[in-house]
Design a protein around this motif. Structure first.
Motif, PDB file in Angstrom:
ATOM      1  N   LEU A  60       6.924  11.655   2.849  1.00  0.00           N
ATOM      2  CA  LEU A  60       5.887  12.593   3.270  1.00  0.00           C
ATOM      3  C   LEU A  60       4.510  12.003   3.030  1.00  0.00           C
ATOM      4  O   LEU A  60       3.603  12.134   3.878  1.00  0.00           O
ATOM      5  CB  LEU A  60       6.038  13.912   2.507  1.00  0.00           C
ATOM      6  CG  LEU A  60       4.996  14.994   2.813  1.00  0.00           C
ATOM      7  CD1 LEU A  60       5.085  15.430   4.276  1.00  0.00           C
ATOM      8  CD2 LEU A  60       5.187  16.200   1.873  1.00  0.00           C
ATOM      9  N   GLY A  61       4.337  11.343   1.893  1.00  0.00           N
ATOM     10  CA  GLY A  61       3.052  10.729   1.583  1.00  0.00           C
ATOM     11  C   GLY A  61       2.679   9.646   2.571  1.00  0.00           C
ATOM     12  O   GLY A  61       1.522   9.532   2.985  1.00  0.00           O
ATOM     13  N   VAL A  62       3.660   8.836   2.974  1.00  0.00           N
ATOM     14  CA  VAL A  62       3.401   7.790   3.961  1.00  0.00           C
ATOM     15  C   VAL A  62       3.038   8.417   5.304  1.00  0.00           C
ATOM     16  O   VAL A  62       2.077   8.002   5.970  1.00  0.00           O
ATOM     17  CB  VAL A  62       4.636   6.872   4.118  1.00  0.00           C
ATOM     18  CG1 VAL A  62       4.409   5.873   5.252  1.00  0.00           C
ATOM     19  CG2 VAL A  62       4.917   6.140   2.811  1.00  0.00           C
ATOM     20  N   ASP A  63       3.800   9.427   5.714  1.00  0.00           N
ATOM     21  CA  ASP A  63       3.550  10.084   7.007  1.00  0.00           C
ATOM     22  C   ASP A  63       2.145  10.670   7.079  1.00  0.00           C
ATOM     23  O   ASP A  63       1.475  10.582   8.123  1.00  0.00           O
ATOM     24  CB  ASP A  63       4.576  11.192   7.242  1.00  0.00           C
ATOM     25  CG  ASP A  63       5.976  10.649   7.499  1.00  0.00           C
ATOM     26  OD1 ASP A  63       6.098   9.451   7.797  1.00  0.00           O
ATOM     27  OD2 ASP A  63       6.944  11.430   7.378  1.00  0.00           O
TER      28      ASP A  63
ATOM     29  N   ILE B 140       0.814  -1.224   0.000  1.00  0.00           N
ATOM     30  CA  ILE B 140       0.000   0.000   0.000  1.00  0.00           C
ATOM     31  C   ILE B 140       0.847   1.273   0.000  1.00  0.00           C
ATOM     32  O   ILE B 140       0.322   2.367  -0.243  1.00  0.00           O
ATOM     33  CB  ILE B 140      -0.959   0.040   1.212  1.00  0.00           C
ATOM     34  CG1 ILE B 140      -0.175   0.102   2.528  1.00  0.00           C
ATOM     35  CG2 ILE B 140      -1.911  -1.137   1.184  1.00  0.00           C
ATOM     36  CD1 ILE B 140      -1.044   0.392   3.730  1.00  0.00           C
ATOM     37  N   LEU B 141       2.143   1.152   0.237  1.00  0.00           N
ATOM     38  CA  LEU B 141       3.009   2.329   0.243  1.00  0.00           C
ATOM     39  C   LEU B 141       3.621   2.612  -1.127  1.00  0.00           C
ATOM     40  O   LEU B 141       4.352   3.590  -1.285  1.00  0.00           O
ATOM     41  CB  LEU B 141       4.137   2.162   1.274  1.00  0.00           C
ATOM     42  CG  LEU B 141       3.705   1.817   2.701  1.00  0.00           C
ATOM     43  CD1 LEU B 141       4.922   1.849   3.616  1.00  0.00           C
ATOM     44  CD2 LEU B 141       2.624   2.765   3.195  1.00  0.00           C
ATOM     45  N   ASP B 142       3.297   1.772  -2.110  1.00  0.00           N
ATOM     46  CA  ASP B 142       3.854   1.937  -3.454  1.00  0.00           C
ATOM     47  C   ASP B 142       3.514   3.317  -4.005  1.00  0.00           C
ATOM     48  O   ASP B 142       2.385   3.803  -3.870  1.00  0.00           O
ATOM     49  CB  ASP B 142       3.284   0.857  -4.371  1.00  0.00           C
ATOM     50  CG  ASP B 142       3.954   0.843  -5.718  1.00  0.00           C
ATOM     51  OD1 ASP B 142       5.148   1.173  -5.809  1.00  0.00           O
ATOM     52  OD2 ASP B 142       3.275   0.488  -6.712  1.00  0.00           O
ATOM     53  N   ARG B 143       4.492   3.985  -4.592  1.00  0.00           N
ATOM     54  CA  ARG B 143       4.387   5.291  -5.251  1.00  0.00           C
ATOM     55  C   ARG B 143       4.296   6.455  -4.265  1.00  0.00           C
ATOM     56  O   ARG B 143       4.127   7.598  -4.678  1.00  0.00           O
ATOM     57  CB  ARG B 143       3.201   5.344  -6.223  1.00  0.00           C
ATOM     58  CG  ARG B 143       3.291   4.357  -7.371  1.00  0.00           C
ATOM     59  CD  ARG B 143       2.081   4.452  -8.294  1.00  0.00           C
ATOM     60  NE  ARG B 143       2.003   5.770  -8.886  1.00  0.00           N
ATOM     61  CZ  ARG B 143       0.904   6.536  -8.881  1.00  0.00           C
ATOM     62  NH1 ARG B 143      -0.201   6.104  -8.305  1.00  0.00           N
ATOM     63  NH2 ARG B 143       0.913   7.713  -9.465  1.00  0.00           N
ATOM     64  N   LEU B 144       4.419   6.186  -2.977  1.00  0.00           N
ATOM     65  CA  LEU B 144       4.357   7.274  -2.001  1.00  0.00           C
ATOM     66  C   LEU B 144       5.752   7.695  -1.550  1.00  0.00           C
ATOM     67  O   LEU B 144       6.634   6.861  -1.365  1.00  0.00           O
ATOM     68  CB  LEU B 144       3.549   6.854  -0.771  1.00  0.00           C
ATOM     69  CG  LEU B 144       2.074   6.550  -0.973  1.00  0.00           C
ATOM     70  CD1 LEU B 144       1.426   6.168   0.348  1.00  0.00           C
ATOM     71  CD2 LEU B 144       1.342   7.723  -1.611  1.00  0.00           C
TER      72      LEU B 144
ATOM     73  N   GLU C 182      -0.045   5.534  10.984  1.00  0.00           N
ATOM     74  CA  GLU C 182       0.184   4.353  11.824  1.00  0.00           C
ATOM     75  C   GLU C 182       1.260   3.450  11.217  1.00  0.00           C
ATOM     76  O   GLU C 182       2.067   2.854  11.940  1.00  0.00           O
ATOM     77  CB  GLU C 182      -1.122   3.578  12.008  1.00  0.00           C
ATOM     78  CG  GLU C 182      -2.150   4.320  12.852  1.00  0.00           C
ATOM     79  CD  GLU C 182      -3.407   3.498  13.084  1.00  0.00           C
ATOM     80  OE1 GLU C 182      -3.478   2.362  12.533  1.00  0.00           O
ATOM     81  OE2 GLU C 182      -4.302   3.977  13.795  1.00  0.00           O
ATOM     82  N   GLU C 183       1.265   3.366   9.892  1.00  0.00           N
ATOM     83  CA  GLU C 183       2.307   2.583   9.227  1.00  0.00           C
ATOM     84  C   GLU C 183       3.665   3.260   9.367  1.00  0.00           C
ATOM     85  O   GLU C 183       4.690   2.593   9.538  1.00  0.00           O
ATOM     86  CB  GLU C 183       1.975   2.377   7.744  1.00  0.00           C
ATOM     87  CG  GLU C 183       0.853   1.397   7.491  1.00  0.00           C
ATOM     88  CD  GLU C 183       1.136   0.016   8.064  1.00  0.00           C
ATOM     89  OE1 GLU C 183       2.263  -0.497   7.894  1.00  0.00           O
ATOM     90  OE2 GLU C 183       0.236  -0.549   8.713  1.00  0.00           O
ATOM     91  N   ALA C 184       3.677   4.577   9.276  1.00  0.00           N
ATOM     92  CA  ALA C 184       4.929   5.312   9.452  1.00  0.00           C
ATOM     93  C   ALA C 184       5.510   5.053  10.837  1.00  0.00           C
ATOM     94  O   ALA C 184       6.724   4.855  10.999  1.00  0.00           O
ATOM     95  CB  ALA C 184       4.693   6.807   9.237  1.00  0.00           C
ATOM     96  N   GLU C 185       4.642   5.033  11.831  1.00  0.00           N
ATOM     97  CA  GLU C 185       5.079   4.776  13.203  1.00  0.00           C
ATOM     98  C   GLU C 185       5.555   3.325  13.350  1.00  0.00           C
ATOM     99  O   GLU C 185       6.569   3.054  14.018  1.00  0.00           O
ATOM    100  CB  GLU C 185       3.926   5.042  14.167  1.00  0.00           C
ATOM    101  CG  GLU C 185       4.262   4.835  15.641  1.00  0.00           C
ATOM    102  CD  GLU C 185       5.315   5.793  16.164  1.00  0.00           C
ATOM    103  OE1 GLU C 185       6.013   5.439  17.139  1.00  0.00           O
ATOM    104  OE2 GLU C 185       5.458   6.898  15.590  1.00  0.00           O
ATOM    105  N   ARG C 186       4.851   2.409  12.740  1.00  0.00           N
ATOM    106  CA  ARG C 186       5.228   0.996  12.828  1.00  0.00           C
ATOM    107  C   ARG C 186       6.559   0.739  12.133  1.00  0.00           C
ATOM    108  O   ARG C 186       7.394  -0.037  12.608  1.00  0.00           O
ATOM    109  CB  ARG C 186       4.122   0.120  12.211  1.00  0.00           C
ATOM    110  CG  ARG C 186       4.239  -1.357  12.557  1.00  0.00           C
ATOM    111  CD  ARG C 186       2.929  -2.089  12.253  1.00  0.00           C
ATOM    112  NE  ARG C 186       2.671  -2.175  10.833  1.00  0.00           N
ATOM    113  CZ  ARG C 186       3.090  -3.194  10.063  1.00  0.00           C
ATOM    114  NH1 ARG C 186       3.803  -4.181  10.603  1.00  0.00           N
ATOM    115  NH2 ARG C 186       2.809  -3.224   8.791  1.00  0.00           N
TER     116      ARG C 186
END
Length: 268
Positions: free
Chosen positions: A136-139, A129-133, A144-148
């Motif tokens: 900054l986009g992930v954050d 799900i993080l593809d192409r991000l 929650e994924e950024a924190e994990r």
């Protein structure tokens, strides 16, 4: 690589000529693909503060940039100077377009006979799900994924629908096992991706998680660079001969490109 009196490039012998009856492969040349359109788009997105990387195709179909094509030709020119007895016997590529294009241009330019075969186990890490991000986009979109990701660190964090570096390492271990049965006594050139080359180092040198992540945080694998391992007997441990070398690009006046990934890789 060094040149002899006739100007022909000669890889150090390291006793490899005695490995005809070797138990497995005797040399690995790990090549990162040339600069891709995705590399260019990712760097542009980061510099622009964008959340999404505007790539022209899915990751598997992203082509080399014009600079990447020049890098592959320069790599082929350099390898074409290697004395015949020290040339790669087999060329294996990630099936991703940028890697296959690098391999094919390199082999054609070098004038080598081996056909390029592909192996999906050499593909780049899948991001789910993080593809192409961008970071900054992930954050912003998946806090929650950024924190994990920060909590687990680069080796063990697996994004939903994607892979961790540990997952990639598992498939690379099977590649190495196959080299021991399929490529006995041979020199093998592998065209792959930056994370794959980092993880080959992790496996071949028995690095710890901390050593791997220290390397990843401090080093960018250059496009069209060469990393070389040797194992004269074809059995036992591999020895790192050279790492992340791109002198062949500089010597031919081709741009050396550095597209770094996330450097915040240690578990928090």
């Amino acid at each position: 690589m060094a040149k002899n009196a006739d100007g022909v490039v000669a890889l150090k012998e390291d006793g490899l000529t005695d490995a005809v009856q070797a138990a497995g492969a005797v040399e690995l040349l790990l090549i990162r693909h040339g600069e891709s359109e995705g590399n260019v788009a990712a760097t542009a997105a980061r510099l622009a503060g964008a959340e999404v990387i505007e790539v022209p195709a899915r990751d598997a179909d992203v082509n080399l940039s014009s600079t990447g094509q020049k890098q592959a030709k320069a790599l082929g020119t350099a390898l074409g100077r290697v004395e015949k007895e020290f040339r790669s016997d087999a060329v294996v590529s990630s099936p991703y377009a940028r890697a296959v294009q690098t391999a094919e241009i390199t082999v054609l330019t070098a004038g080598w006979p081996p056909m390029v075969r592909t192996d999906e186990r050499l593909r780049d890490r899948e991001l789910g799900i993080l593809d192409r991000l961008t970071k900054l986009g992930v954050d912003r979109r998946f806090p929650e994924e950024a924190e994990r990701r920060l909590w687990l660190g680069k080796l063990y964090y697996r994004p939903p629908g994607g892979e961790s570096w540990a997952d990639v390492a598992l498939r690379l271990r099977s590649v190495l096992d196959e080299l021991n049965s399929r490529d006995r006594g041979q020199r093998v050139l592998l065209v792959c991706h930056d994370a794959v080359i980092m993880l080959f180092r992790y496996i071949l040198e028995g690095l710890s998680e901390e050593e791997l992540l220290d390397l990843a945080a401090s080093t960018t694998i250059l496009n069209a660079s060469i990393t070389r391992y040797v194992r004269p007997s074809g059995a036992g441990p591999w020895t790192l001969d050279s790492f992340n070398v791109a002198d062949h690009l500089t010597e031919q006046g081709v741009e050396v490109t550095e597209h770094a990934g996330e450097t915040n890789v240690h578990p928090r």
